[in-house]
Design a protein around this motif. Structure first.
Motif, PDB file in Angstrom:
ATOM      1  N   TYR A  52       1.679   0.344   0.007  1.00  0.00           N
ATOM      2  CA  TYR A  52       1.330   0.868   1.325  1.00  0.00           C
ATOM      3  C   TYR A  52       2.506   1.701   1.819  1.00  0.00           C
ATOM      4  CZ  TYR A  52      -1.623  -3.151   0.548  1.00  0.00           C
ATOM      5  OH  TYR A  52      -2.476  -4.050  -0.041  1.00  0.00           O
TER       6      TYR A  52
ATOM      7  N   ARG B  93       4.371   4.756   4.463  1.00  0.00           N
ATOM      8  CA  ARG B  93       4.462   5.516   5.708  1.00  0.00           C
ATOM      9  C   ARG B  93       5.580   6.532   5.533  1.00  0.00           C
ATOM     10  NH1 ARG B  93       6.327   1.943   9.387  1.00  0.00           N
ATOM     11  NH2 ARG B  93       8.396   2.886   9.413  1.00  0.00           N
TER      12      ARG B  93
ATOM     13  N   LEU C  29       0.227   7.777   7.005  1.00  0.00           N
ATOM     14  CA  LEU C  29       0.059   6.539   6.259  1.00  0.00           C
ATOM     15  C   LEU C  29      -0.733   6.783   4.986  1.00  0.00           C
ATOM     16  CD1 LEU C  29      -1.075   4.211   9.201  1.00  0.00           C
ATOM     17  CD2 LEU C  29       1.219   4.343   8.230  1.00  0.00           C
TER      18      LEU C  29
ATOM     19  N   ASN D  59      -2.765   4.211   2.077  1.00  0.00           N
ATOM     20  CA  ASN D  59      -3.149   2.887   1.589  1.00  0.00           C
ATOM     21  C   ASN D  59      -3.420   2.984   0.095  1.00  0.00           C
ATOM     22  OD1 ASN D  59      -4.303   0.438   0.955  1.00  0.00           O
ATOM     23  ND2 ASN D  59      -5.662   0.383   2.729  1.00  0.00           N
TER      24      ASN D  59
ATOM     25  N   SER E  16       8.019   2.137   1.926  1.00  0.00           N
ATOM     26  CA  SER E  16       7.048   1.232   1.324  1.00  0.00           C
ATOM     27  C   SER E  16       7.003  -0.041   2.150  1.00  0.00           C
ATOM     28  CB  SER E  16       7.446   0.921  -0.122  1.00  0.00           C
ATOM     29  OG  SER E  16       6.495   0.057  -0.722  1.00  0.00           O
ATOM     30  N   LEU E  17       5.827  -0.336   2.692  1.00  0.00           N
ATOM     31  CA  LEU E  17       5.652  -1.440   3.624  1.00  0.00           C
ATOM     32  C   LEU E  17       4.946  -2.613   2.978  1.00  0.00           C
ATOM     33  CD1 LEU E  17       4.193   0.673   6.564  1.00  0.00           C
ATOM     34  CD2 LEU E  17       6.551  -0.128   6.391  1.00  0.00           C
TER      35      LEU E  17
ATOM     36  N   LYS F 236       1.917  -5.324   3.372  1.00  0.00           N
ATOM     37  CA  LYS F 236       0.565  -5.092   3.875  1.00  0.00           C
ATOM     38  C   LYS F 236       0.455  -5.402   5.362  1.00  0.00           C
ATOM     39  CE  LYS F 236      -4.302  -5.880   2.872  1.00  0.00           C
ATOM     40  NZ  LYS F 236      -5.292  -6.535   1.966  1.00  0.00           N
TER      41      LYS F 236
ATOM     42  N   PHE G  31       1.745  -2.454   7.316  1.00  0.00           N
ATOM     43  CA  PHE G  31       0.776  -1.358   7.222  1.00  0.00           C
ATOM     44  C   PHE G  31      -0.416  -1.632   8.133  1.00  0.00           C
ATOM     45  CE2 PHE G  31      -2.965   0.711   5.536  1.00  0.00           C
ATOM     46  CZ  PHE G  31      -2.511   2.000   5.289  1.00  0.00           C
ATOM     47  N   GLU G  32      -0.894  -2.857   8.156  1.00  0.00           N
ATOM     48  CA  GLU G  32      -2.034  -3.200   9.009  1.00  0.00           C
ATOM     49  C   GLU G  32      -1.686  -3.022  10.483  1.00  0.00           C
ATOM     50  OE1 GLU G  32      -5.336  -4.209   8.396  1.00  0.00           O
ATOM     51  OE2 GLU G  32      -4.752  -3.200   6.541  1.00  0.00           O
TER      52      GLU G  32
ATOM     53  N   TRP H 203       0.276  -0.703  11.754  1.00  0.00           N
ATOM     54  CA  TRP H 203       0.148   0.719  12.067  1.00  0.00           C
ATOM     55  C   TRP H 203      -1.297   1.195  11.970  1.00  0.00           C
ATOM     56  CZ3 TRP H 203       3.684   2.832  14.730  1.00  0.00           C
ATOM     57  CH2 TRP H 203       4.997   2.364  14.626  1.00  0.00           C
ATOM     58  N   ARG H 204      -2.042   0.624  11.055  1.00  0.00           N
ATOM     59  CA  ARG H 204      -3.456   0.992  10.966  1.00  0.00           C
ATOM     60  C   ARG H 204      -4.200   0.598  12.236  1.00  0.00           C
ATOM     61  NH1 ARG H 204      -8.085  -1.212  10.274  1.00  0.00           N
ATOM     62  NH2 ARG H 204      -7.160  -3.301  10.079  1.00  0.00           N
TER      63      ARG H 204
ATOM     64  N   GLU I 212      10.249  -4.816  10.409  1.00  0.00           N
ATOM     65  CA  GLU I 212       9.864  -4.486   9.047  1.00  0.00           C
ATOM     66  C   GLU I 212      10.962  -4.823   8.042  1.00  0.00           C
ATOM     67  OE1 GLU I 212       7.286  -0.480  10.233  1.00  0.00           O
ATOM     68  OE2 GLU I 212       9.128  -0.326   9.045  1.00  0.00           O
TER      69      GLU I 212
END
Length: 371
Positions: A185, A187, A225, A227, A263-264, A266, A269-270, A272-273, A312
């Protein structure tokens, strides 16, 4: 896939300060969206990465109805900016038993030294003690995968930020993806640094003004982003537009764009999603979202407390690209050129002192001439 969030200011907005990247000596980007007003809420924003650089965590508190007025320099005002939270104790705790303390270097800004090594395979969490309360993030380890960026730029004249016939630069990246199917994932975060020519006034010793380097963010409201679970091309390429920036006199000298491929995990990432999804589904950027977005921080003793922001643990790959005056196909007027007929007071303050810029230094970044 890439996503962009463009959010507006209004008089009822509060700032949710989210850390996008630590970049050069670490600046912070601010993403703005409305939140329901109520009691003050703690905002935690920070990132610890694999890079050997100073890391930062920012603590603030959202505005509440009992906020004290702020002195503007001439008079007291009320506004919706978050209050920095000082005198907190912050510790990065590794599940291998390691503990590393942060130091407050400015109100609400806490620094972890670059010498602290973040180990692969070790889960870390942030421990915060403030005002008698203890907060902790969810333990996370460094992600294993990161891609490889190739940067490029293009110059255009078009409509940007509702301004017609405006010259701007676009920063693109073509990323080589990991050689696995899914499970990563990404950003992209972009900052800028440019050399600023102060006015050279004649003097008996022919002494030039000091060097001036200015730091900032070219496109602070953009979030890009990707995925990896939705990509079916292990080891393939992905092209992203990661920043757009209106041209001005900052392009008269060398102007760097620093792109961090982050690189995040999950969960990050969720986070930011959900920010993107919430804004897109609200119908209008002026609408009040139905609820705050929860990050990965909670009050140890009162888990129902709403804590905003996210911390993070990230693996970062950084690339740089720069332009010079010769690269820019559009005319930009020089504002600081010395003219013996021009009164001293007619020069903009930024032509006289580097310190007039909010984030600047006279020290040359150590990497400035690496490319």
């Amino acid at each position: 896939m890439a996503g962009q969030i463009t959010l507006s200011k209004n008089r009822s907005s509060w700032l949710l300060v989210v850390l996008i990247s630590m970049l050069i000596g670490s600046c912070v980007e601010k993403i703005e969206f409305p939140l329901n007003k109520g009691l003050a809420k703690l905002v935690v924003s920070g990132q610890v990465s694999n890079l050997q650089e100073n890391r930062f965590v920012f603590l603030s508190e959202t505005t509440s109805k009992d906020r004290k007025p702020v002195f503007s320099g001439n008079y007291y005002v009320l506004n919706d900016l978050p209050n920095p939270v000082s005198e907190a104790e912050l510790t990065l705790v590794g599940e291998d038993g390691s503990q590393s303390n942060f130091t407050e270097i400015e109100p609400g800004k806490y620094q972890l030294e670059a010498s602290v090594e973040i180990l692969n395979g070790v889960a870390y969490y942030l421990d915060i003690v403030v005002q008698g309360e203890r907060y902790q993030s969810i333990p996370e380890s460094l992600p294993e995968q990161v891609g490889e960026d190739e940067l490029s730029y293009t110059f255009s004249r078009d409509i940007i930020q509702d301004q017609p016939e405006t010259a701007f630069i676009s920063i693109h990246t073509t990323t080589t993806l990991p050689s696995q199917k899914g499970g990563y994932y990404f950003r992209w975060d972009v900052d800028e640094v440019y050399y600023w020519d102060l006015t050279f006034f004649p003097n008996p010793f022919n002494q030039p003004p000091p060097d001036c380097y200015v730091f900032g963010f070219p496109d602070p409201q953009r979030i890009s982003l990707l995925n990896g679970d939705l990509i079916n091309s292990p080891g393939g390429k992905s092209t992203q537009l990661v920043a757009e920036r209106i041209l001005d006199d900052s392009f008269l000298s060398r102007h760097y764009f620093n792109v961090r491929l982050t690189s995040l995990n999950k969960s990050a990432f969720e986070y930011w999603r959900k920010v993107r999804e919430l804004v897109n589904n609200s119908g209008s950027v002026f609408d009040t979202p139905p609820a705050p977005i929860y990050g990965n921080i909670q009050n140890v003793n009162r888990p129902d407390e709403v804590v905003l922001g996210n911390f993070e643990i990230a693996r970062v790959s950084q690339k740089r690209i720069y332009t010079t005056r010769a690269d820019v196909p559009f005319f930009e007027e020089e504002v600081c050129t010395y003219d013996p007929q021009r009164p001293y007071e007619d020069y903009p303050k930024t032509c006289l002192r580097c310190s007039e810029f909010p984030s600047s230094t006279n020290a040359t970044p150590h990497w400035w001439f690496d490319q």
